[in-house]
Design an enzyme around this catalytic site. Structure first.
Site, short mmCIF file in Angstrom:
data_model
loop_
_atom_site.label_atom_id
_atom_site.label_comp_id
_atom_site.label_asym_id
_atom_site.label_seq_id
_atom_site.Cartn_x
_atom_site.Cartn_y
_atom_site.Cartn_z
CE LYS A 107 35.08 70.12 43.27
NZ LYS A 107 36.52 69.95 43.52
CE LYS B 56 44.62 71.60 37.12
NZ LYS B 56 44.04 70.69 36.11
CG ASP C 22 39.75 72.16 42.05
OD1 ASP C 22 38.67 72.20 42.66
OD2 ASP C 22 39.89 72.58 40.88
CG ASP D 57 35.67 64.46 35.59
OD1 ASP D 57 35.60 65.13 36.64
OD2 ASP D 57 36.46 63.50 35.45
CB VAL D 58 32.48 64.01 38.96
CG1 VAL D 58 33.12 62.85 38.25
CG2 VAL D 58 33.48 64.76 39.84
N GLY D 59 31.23 67.30 38.46
CA GLY D 59 30.50 68.30 39.22
C GLY D 59 30.70 69.71 38.72
CE LYS D 60 26.94 71.30 35.21
NZ LYS D 60 25.60 71.60 34.64
CB VAL D 61 32.45 75.49 41.42
CG1 VAL D 61 32.56 76.49 42.57
CG2 VAL D 61 33.34 74.28 41.68
CG ASP E 257 45.52 68.69 39.92
OD1 ASP E 257 46.24 68.66 38.90
OD2 ASP E 257 44.30 68.91 39.87
N GLY F 59 32.43 77.36 37.66
CA GLY F 59 33.33 76.40 37.04
C GLY F 59 32.68 75.03 36.95
CE LYS F 60 31.08 74.00 31.36
NZ LYS F 60 29.88 74.08 30.48
CG ASN G 69 43.69 72.97 40.57
OD1 ASN G 69 42.62 73.20 40.02
ND2 ASN G 69 44.24 71.77 40.59
CB THR H 45 47.65 69.07 34.79
OG1 THR H 45 46.54 69.18 35.68
CG2 THR H 45 47.35 69.83 33.51
#
Length: 482
Positions: free
Chosen positions: A146, A251, A267, A127-131, A249, A124-125, A254, A311
């Site tokens: 992460k 949803k 998350d 705006d500031v990182g990736k998993v 958050d 996953g990815k 997540n 969201t």
């Protein structure tokens, strides 16, 4: 005081429901496995109810939890995924026992570096990182790592969010919240090495698999199935509130699925902490046959924040108004989640962002009644309506937190004490671990060379915005034999 020195002081467990489980455990204490030694799950016992999720739990090799160290034999066998050649890439092997108690986390000086891991694939990815799915070289264990870019966090003013997520992951010890094993940093990145949930995302799953909400017939769940997952989410939110955190958050994206099919929240970068956290209080129940309930709202009663986070389709009215919000936002998002599980859409979605916000602020929730729409019970409609009350002071959960929600008649048949023992409605497609078949195929334009990064030790108090990001290894009792 730095995070390194204080984080263990915040390790806590949801109050134990040992009394509610005594009969079940006594009846099964000599039945720890089937004749072949396979771990088993307990079947539901509707006569046992509890106001809180058990904290004295252990986990078998498949992630099945049992109370107070005893396995509950209900005759439901779990298949432990094995690769065709029995390779070390299997996620879990052998028998181990994971405990969920207040003193089962042991903090140690960081025992790994970026070069300790082999990157397998992108999961996953943001705006500031990736998993990434990674394998630890010396143990062959798989993790979800992460990786957060320091440059992007500074650019987007999201440094505090990384610290909040580390705090929650490092202090949480709950079967429905992902587990943190290592956190460390290099010159350019922060790393959170977490439990790998082989079941993938609860909502956005692989189109050929039938484990996710997105791929269910009609893209919705039956009412009883939605109730099951809502109950597990409530248990996780209850624990976070007890620890002094608002999630903010919730949803489907997540929510991850453990290989057994149970949910795991992930998350936590938008979460907010009450400092200091209040003490939980006891709420007397109206029925003499029911034990007292725990008021978790008192743990975060003094926390009110004005941040505009969330969201779009899940944002609560008070967040849009900018008048400040409390833990009641988590119960609003629970109502949206339940509606989406049942109907495959959110209740206030408009043609654009402004239309959605206007609907959230001014439109009452409506339930589909067109031909082919799934019929739901009046109690189900009632709990959703009460969770989606516009006034956060009147919303279900605004008085005593999770206890208010759990006491609604819709959850009357829910066996809170044994949630983790019950067979989930959706079992993820069998995975050999490293194949990551329950995740979408993703491609990265710029590949990160994790093995080429070097560990950096920062000194707390140094003139560096990431100086207090702790480099630690966390040992969890029962995991040593994984």
């Amino acid at each position: 005081m730095s995070f390194v020195n204080i984080f263990l002081s915040r390790v806590a467990s949801t109050p134990n429901t040992k009394a509610a489980l005594d009969d079940a455990i006594n009846n099964t204490q000599n039945k720890t496995s089937d004749p072949n030694g396979s771990p088993v799950l307990a079947k539901s016992n509707s006569s046992i109810h509890s106001t809180m999720t058990t904290s004295s739990m252990t986990t078998t090799a498949t992630g099945t939890t049992v109370g107070n160290g005893s396995s509950l034999n209900g005759g439901l066998h779990l298949n432990i995924p094995k690769s065709p050649n029995g390779s070390a890439l299997d996620l879990r092997r052998g028998a181990f026992r994971r405990t969920y108690s207040s003193n089962s986390i042991k903090k140690k000086t960081i025992e790994v570096t970026p070069s300790s891991f082999v990157k397998i694939r992108l999961l996953g990815k943001g705006d500031v990182g990736k998993v990434y799915l990674v394998r630890q070289k010396d143990t062959d264990r798989l993790y979800a790592m992460k990786v957060l870019s320091k440059k992007e966090m500074i650019k987007r003013n999201k440094i505090k969010r990384a610290f909040a997520e580390q705090e929650i992951l490092a202090t949480s010890n709950h079967p429905f919240i992902v587990t943190l094993y290592h956190s460390f940093q290099s010159e350019d990145y922060l790393y959170l090495c977490m439990e790998y949930c082989m079941g993938g995302e609860f909502f956005r799953g692989k189109s050929s698999a039938r484990f996710s909400l997105q791929t269910r017939p009609g893209k919705y769940l039956q009412e009883e199935d939605a109730k099951f997952y809502a109950a597990e989410v409530i248990a996780a939110l209850e624990y976070l509130h007890l620890m002094g955190f608002i999630y903010r958050d919730l949803k489907p994206e997540n929510i991850l699925l453990h290989q057994t099919g149970h949910i795991m929240l992930t998350d936590f970068d938008l979460s907010k902490q009450s400092s200091p956290a209040g003490e939980p209080t006891v709420v007397k129940t109206g029925s003499p046959s029911m034990p007292p309930a725990i008021d978790t709202k008192s743990c975060i009663a003094n926390l009110r924040t004005n941040s505009f986070v969330g969201t779009e389709e899940y944002i609560a009215p008070e967040v849009i108004k900018g008048c400040g919000h409390t833990s009641a936002v988590d119960w609003w998002t629970l109502g949206i989640l339940m509606y989406e599980m049942l109907f495959g859409v959110t209740p206030f979605k408009g043609k654009d962002r402004n239309a959605t916000f206007q609907s959230i602020l001014h439109t009452d929730v409506q339930f589909p009644d067109h031909p082919g729409a799934q019929p739901i019970s009046s109690l189900c409609k009632s709990v959703i309506r009460k969770l989606l009350i516009k006034d956060d002071q009147l919303r279900l959960g605004s008085k005593a937190g999770a206890s208010d929600v759990k006491s609604h008649p819709f959850f009357k048949t829910t066996n809170w004490a044994l949630l983790r023992h019950l067979p989930p409605p959706i079992i993820p497609q069998t995975s050999f671990g490293a194949d990551a078949i329950n995740f979408r195929q993703m491609h990265e334009s710029v590949s990160l060379d994790i093995e080429g990064e070097e560990l950096v030790h920062q000194h707390p108090g140094a003139k560096n915005p990431f100086a207090n990001f702790s480099s630690v290894t966390l040992h969890h009792d029962g995991d040593d034999d994984m």
